[in-house]
Structures are given as structure tokens and as C-alpha cells.
Design an enzyme around this catalytic site. Structure first.
Site, short mmCIF file in Angstrom:
data_model
loop_
_atom_site.label_atom_id
_atom_site.label_comp_id
_atom_site.label_asym_id
_atom_site.label_seq_id
_atom_site.Cartn_x
_atom_site.Cartn_y
_atom_site.Cartn_z
N SER A 90 0.81 -1.24 0.05
CA SER A 90 0.09 0.04 -0.06
C SER A 90 0.71 1.40 0.04
O SER A 90 1.93 1.26 0.70
CB SER A 90 -0.82 -0.06 1.15
N TYR A 114 -2.51 -0.82 10.51
CA TYR A 114 -2.88 -1.38 9.12
C TYR A 114 -1.67 -1.23 8.40
O TYR A 114 -1.15 -2.03 7.71
CB TYR A 114 -4.24 -0.76 8.59
N LYS A 118 1.32 -3.80 6.64
CA LYS A 118 1.97 -3.88 5.14
C LYS A 118 3.38 -3.82 5.28
O LYS A 118 4.29 -4.54 4.34
CB LYS A 118 1.29 -2.84 4.27
#
Ligand SMILES: NC(=O)c1ccc[n+]([C@@H]2O[C@H](COP(=O)([O-])OP(=O)(O)OC[C@H]3O[C@@H](n4cnc5c(N)ncnc54)[C@H](O)[C@@H]3O)[C@@H](O)[C@H]2O)c1
Length: 302
Positions: A90, A114, A118
């Protein structure tokens, strides 16, 4: 072959495909998939929990699902002799510079649990690829919009919370769209994003599979954006042009956790994948609107 636990995904999207319902961390299931399909040449790993506020509220659950699950999955791939892994990463992992553009060498500084899952997965896969018989490509997506142009798939959520989703809701309900934050260091003070059509993202994965063996190093990273940033006000103007009438807006303060945003320089994707986005923002908006109108038919029962 699709492997999906259907935690957010929908069974309807698997129509016509070989589909296994289950978790990426489930070793016996992954072994069975490889035993039944010994011709699998690569894995595209897009399974993750993706809701930023949920990751703040439940970091243990997010690290377990995204990091521990991905680690198990990598071990299952190695055990089954699968040497090619494409990972959905991301743009949220970057810290943008003053001009808000980033490339693959920009500093990595994730701002939420979050996003950190990644970045951790990317590093973990790179460590594994450095000494094990697997190579990994992390594709860092910017801000997906649109839907399958043939309307077979699209966002499963009825009320998506990203800016375009909220614009569609405001347009449908005839209420003003709320611009949250008008004092960002952007050309008009509103947040800036790099809206890339989801079909272009899909095409980049096909290009990545075709060129995988020629990619540099055991672990490569490539940004997938458009090369252009769009502010919220610009998105609203584009949206109003697509729907043929102005959508009213109301200004409100920044929300906690918001960021000014970033857009991607995309030279590396062009050079390594021969990929450039084909759809412009207006087409992304049009396809999102079309999907919003069809969604309940394609995904009944909610
Ligand atoms: N949507 C975005 O803006 C965006 C941006 C950058 C990166 N990404 C990444 O792209 C990927 C796909 O995101 P999305 O927006 O399509 O989200 P999504 O929730 O629609 O898709 C995730 C899919 O993974 C499945 N899944 C989740 N955990 C699983 C598990 N443990 N085992 C098996 N299946 C599991 C879900 O059921 C769902 O089908 C994610 O890895 C996400 O981090 C998304």
C-alpha cells in the site's frame, strides 16, 4: 484458483473460477490446493484486513491476520515449491515529501497499525526471499476507484467510506458532500490522492506475472498509481462533470488520523512492467457510479 475466507469477500465474485473457501494460514488446505493443481506457477496474495480505525482498535487481531497469517502463507508456499509471490502492499506506508510525490525510494513511515502490517510483511517477505527459493514482488497500490468495466465485480460495501464513495452517497441522497479538511498544504487546501482505476491495477498484476522472472533481485517493489494527484475539490469537480450537475459541498475540519496524501511517480512500473494506466479519473468515477447502481443486483441478500 481463488482462496478466500470470505471475511469481506463475496462468493458471487468467485463464479466460474476454481474456488477454495478458507484461510491463507490453513496449511492442510493450501497443501490440498497445490496437490490438486500442481501447475500453479505463482501466488498473488491480496488477503488482508484493511480498515484503518479497526486496526487501531484491534492491533492484535490485525497483526495476527495480516502478519502472522502472511508468514504462515509464505511457509506453505515454500513447502509446496511455489517460487513466485506477488504481494498487495500500500501507498499508506510512505511518508510523502514536500511536493507530495513519492517513488519507491521515498521514506517508509506507516502511520497506522494497518499500514504497518503492510510494511512488516514487505520486510518479512524480503528476508525470506533473500535465502529461500521464492521471489517476491510487492505492489504498492495508491487509491483504487472504479469497478470491473464489465460490471462483474466492484466494491462489496454498500456505503464505502472513501471520498468517492461518500460523494456517490451524497449525490444519491441529494445532500451536500462534506469536505473534511481545507487547510492541508495542497494547491487548494484539500487532501490529495492518486486515484488509480482498479482495472488498471488488475492489468498491472497480469503484466507482473508475465514479466516476473525478469524482475530485479529476490524482492522488488513497484508503485501502482497514475503519476497525478487529485485534490478533493478536483475530485468533486470531475464528479459533477460526470453526473452532469454540480454536487453541493460543505466544509468541515480535518478528521483525526487524516493525512495530506501523496501521489506516485510511476517510472518504475513503466520500465519494469511496461504498464501505464489506461483509464482516466472520469472513467473511474463513471464505473463506480454504474457499479453503485448495479451492486444490489449482483450481490443480493443484504
Ligand atoms: N482498497 C484499497 O484502498 C487498498 C489500497 C492499497 C492496498 N490494498 C490492499 O489490497 C488488498 C485487497 O484489498 P481490498 O480493498 O480488495 O479489500 P477486500 O476486503 O475487498 O479484499 C480482501 C479479501 O481477502 C479476503 N481475506 C481476508 N483475510 C483473509 C484470510 N486470512 N484468508 C483468506 N482470505 C482472506 C477477504 O475475504 C477479501 O475477499 C489488501 O491486501 C489491501 O491491503 C488495498
Amino acid at each position: 484458483m481463488i482462496l478466500d475466507r470470505l471475511v469481506t469477500g463475496r462468493r458471487e465474485f468467485t463464479a466460474g473460477r476454481v474456488f477454495y473457501e478458507g484461510d491463507i494460514a490453513d496449511g492442510p488446505l493450501v497443501d490440498r490446493i497445490f496437490a490438486e493443481h500442481p501447475d500453479i506457477g505463482a501466488a498473488i496474495h491480496c488477503a488482508a484486513l484493511i480498515v484503518v480505525p479497526d486496526s487501531v482498535a484491534d492491533p492484535v487481531g490485525y497483526y495476527r491476520a495480516n502478519v502472522a497469517g502472511s508468514l504462515e502463507f509464505a511457509a506453505h508456499l515454500l513447502r509446496n515449491g511455489c517460487g513466485r509471490l506477488i504481494f498487495s502492499s500500500s501507498a499508506a506506508i510512505y511518508r510523502a515529501g514536500a511536493d507530495l510525490s513519492v517513488d519507491e525510494d521515498s521514506p517508509v513511515d506507516p502511520q497506522s497499525p494497518y499500514a504497518r502490517t503492510k510494511a512488516v510483511c514487505e520486510a518479512m517477505f524480503a528476508d525470506i526471499a533473500a535465502s529461500q527459493p521464492i521471489r517476491v514482488l510487492s505492489l504498492r497500490y495508491f487509491n483504487p476507484v472504479g469497478a470491473d468495466p464489465k460490471m462483474r465485480t466492484g466494491l462489496q460495501l454498500a456505503r464505502p467510506t472513501h471520498a468517492l464513495g461518500k460523494m456517490i452517497t451524497a449525490h444519491e441522497k441529494g445532500v451536500p458532500f462534506v469536505i473534511t479538511g481545507t487547510d492541508w498544504p495542497t494547491r487548494d487546501g484539500t487532501g490529495l490522492r492518486d486515484y488509480v482505476h482498479v482495472w488498471d491495477l488488475a492489468a498491472a498484476h497480469v503484466a507482473a506475472l508475465l514479466r516476473f522472472d525478469g524482475l530485479p533481485g529476490p524482492a522488488a517493489v513497484i508503485n501502482l498509481g497514475t503519476g497525478t494527484g487529485t485534490t478533493v475539490r478536483e475530485l468533486l469537480t470531475a464528479f459533477s462533470q460526470v453526473v452532469g450537475r454540480p454536487v453541493q459541498a460543505r466544509e468541515a475540519p480535518r478528521r483525526p488520523g487524516d493525512v495530506a496524501g501523496a501521489y506516485s511517480r510511476i517510472d518504475r512500473a513503466e520500465r519494469l512492467l511496461g504498464w501505464r494506466p489506461q483509464y482516466d479519473l472520469a472513467e473511474g468515477i463513471r464505473h463506480s457510479l454504474h457499479w453503485a447502481a448495479l451492486r444490489a443486483q449482483v450481490l443480493p441478500g443484504e
